[in-house]
Enzyme design. Structure first.
Site, mmCIF file in Angstrom:
data_model
loop_
_atom_site.group_PDB
_atom_site.id
_atom_site.type_symbol
_atom_site.label_atom_id
_atom_site.label_comp_id
_atom_site.label_asym_id
_atom_site.label_seq_id
_atom_site.Cartn_x
_atom_site.Cartn_y
_atom_site.Cartn_z
ATOM 1 N N THR A 19 27.725 25.847 -2.198
ATOM 2 C CA THR A 19 27.062 26.838 -2.170
ATOM 3 C C THR A 19 27.051 27.748 -3.365
ATOM 4 O O THR A 19 28.154 27.407 -4.770
ATOM 5 C CB THR A 19 28.533 28.052 -1.463
ATOM 6 O OG1 THR A 19 28.907 26.991 0.155
ATOM 7 C CG2 THR A 19 27.348 29.240 -0.815
ATOM 8 N N ASP A 64 15.029 16.782 -9.117
ATOM 9 C CA ASP A 64 13.506 16.831 -10.058
ATOM 10 C C ASP A 64 12.588 18.107 -10.339
ATOM 11 O O ASP A 64 13.111 18.473 -10.334
ATOM 12 C CB ASP A 64 12.886 15.442 -9.560
ATOM 13 C CG ASP A 64 12.125 16.169 -7.853
ATOM 14 O OD1 ASP A 64 11.474 14.975 -7.635
ATOM 15 O OD2 ASP A 64 12.570 16.698 -7.717
ATOM 16 N N TYR A 94 26.538 19.378 -1.256
ATOM 17 C CA TYR A 94 28.100 19.508 -2.386
ATOM 18 C C TYR A 94 29.103 21.452 -2.187
ATOM 19 O O TYR A 94 30.040 21.110 -2.424
ATOM 20 C CB TYR A 94 28.267 19.084 -3.665
ATOM 21 C CG TYR A 94 28.262 17.725 -3.459
ATOM 22 C CD1 TYR A 94 27.973 17.036 -2.466
ATOM 23 C CD2 TYR A 94 27.658 17.127 -4.786
ATOM 24 C CE1 TYR A 94 27.578 15.394 -2.445
ATOM 25 C CE2 TYR A 94 26.976 15.729 -4.273
ATOM 26 C CZ TYR A 94 27.369 14.839 -4.005
ATOM 27 O OH TYR A 94 26.410 13.558 -3.344
#
Length: 341
Positions: free
Chosen positions: A38, A158, A36
């Site tokens: 940088t 995670d 999505y």
């Protein structure tokens, strides 16, 4: 953020640099790329400090991410203030981009460190793991678990070595709360919960994404799982890897991975690991009904040995969170009297 993805074109670069300059940020080199957007290093001229700027392209991001997960990431990060977490400073939104200003961790990440230097000494592992424990204890005390949503599994956010950043003094900074989950405090307990009877650790989730090498057996089996205990399993994977320089479970073959996570983990004979450290790892790799909670981990003798500061505040917050809901004790006592009458 994944490294090696395509960087924005020159006109787009000029546009975001102009926006950043208006707010006092001098954008420097790219330090990470993702689906999505940088991440850049930047200098904040108003306070004369280096920061990280995550620039998210609205054209690249999904509607679900922009409308659900990004606002939640900002909401979560705004309430988090802890020395072992990456701090959030500011969010700026324009018609085409969202800019998230974060604390800069200049020492890279723990995975890169292990790839470069190999297994840690027990004292080095103890330092980093005790810092990780304090950070996770703080998150759990606020009802926040470091996990994510399966619809965005490509993001792979995670609790893992890549998300443990290092500052210039090589202290741990837990990062990536984009899909962290806020669990209701004192969530109602089922009549026969498959997890321990503690109000703070009984909420069950049915969604998961991330690296299967760090996933607990109940996730691999597709069962409802306790996200707090999922985090402590992942912490076990992290500690084992710090000590041994390779993951405890082979995730290249799913069936093999499933078998390995349901057996007691073994330790290489050629690496010196204290029995206290082994005991802690084994406690974090138990079945969910017997697995260590973060409260168990923070009170563990091996962790205490490496703590440079008292964990009394974190313990107090966790113990307060784990109190049964008001009236529960009286209700249980009443039910007990009825049974024995």
């Amino acid at each position: 953020m994944k490294k090696g993805d395509t960087v924005e074109s020159a006109p787009a670069t000029l546009a975001y640099r102009s926006v950043m300059e208006q707010y006092g940020y001098e954008v420097g080199k790219v330090i990470g790329n993702g689906s999505y957007g940088t991440v850049y290093e930047a200098y904040y001229t108003k306070q004369k400090v280096m920061v990280a700027v995550k620039i998210i392209s609205k054209k690249k991001a999904s509607e679900e991410y922009l409308n659900k997960f990004l606002p939640r990431e900002i909401q979560v990060m705004k309430v988090l203030r802890h020395k072992y977490l990456i701090n959030f400073y500011q969010a700026i939104e324009t018609t085409t981009r969202v800019y998230i200003i974060l604390e800069l961790a200049q020492g890279g990440d723990v995975l890169e460190w292990i790839q470069r230097y190999g297994a840690c000494s027990e004292s080095q592992a103890g330092k980093w793991f005790s810092q990780l424990t304090l950070g996770i204890a703080y998150l759990h005390s606020k009802g926040i678990v470091h996990r994510c949503d399966p619809s965005l599994s490509a993001a792979g956010r995670d609790l893992k070595l890549e998300n443990l950043l290092l500052d210039k003094r090589e202290n741990v900074k837990i990062s990536d709360f984009g899909f962290a989950k806020m669990v209701p405090s004192n969530h109602s307990v089922r009549s026969s919960p498959p997890y321990r009877q503690m109000s703070c650790f009984t909420h069950l989730s049915q969604t998961y994404c991330g690296s299967y090498a760090y996933a607990c057996p109940e996730i691999l089996l597709g069962l409802p799982y306790n996200p707090f205990l999922s985090d402590t399993w992942s912490m076990g994977v992290i500690l084992y890897t710090l000590m041994v320089a390779h993951l405890p479970f082979d995730d290249t073959n799913f069936k093999k991975l499933l078998r390995e996570t349901q057996k007691e983990v073994t330790f290489p004979a050629n690496i010196a690991i204290s029995q206290e450290c082994k005991n802690l790892i084994l406690h974090m790799f138990r079945h969910a009904t017997k697995r260590a909670t973060i409260l168990d981990v923070i009170k563990d003798p091996w962790v205490i040995k490496f703590q440079t500061e008292q964990a009394s505040q974190e313990i107090r917050l966790l113990e307060a969170m784990c109190q049964p809901p008001l009236g529960a004790t009286a209700t249980n006592r009443h039910q007990s009297m009825e049974i024995h009458s």
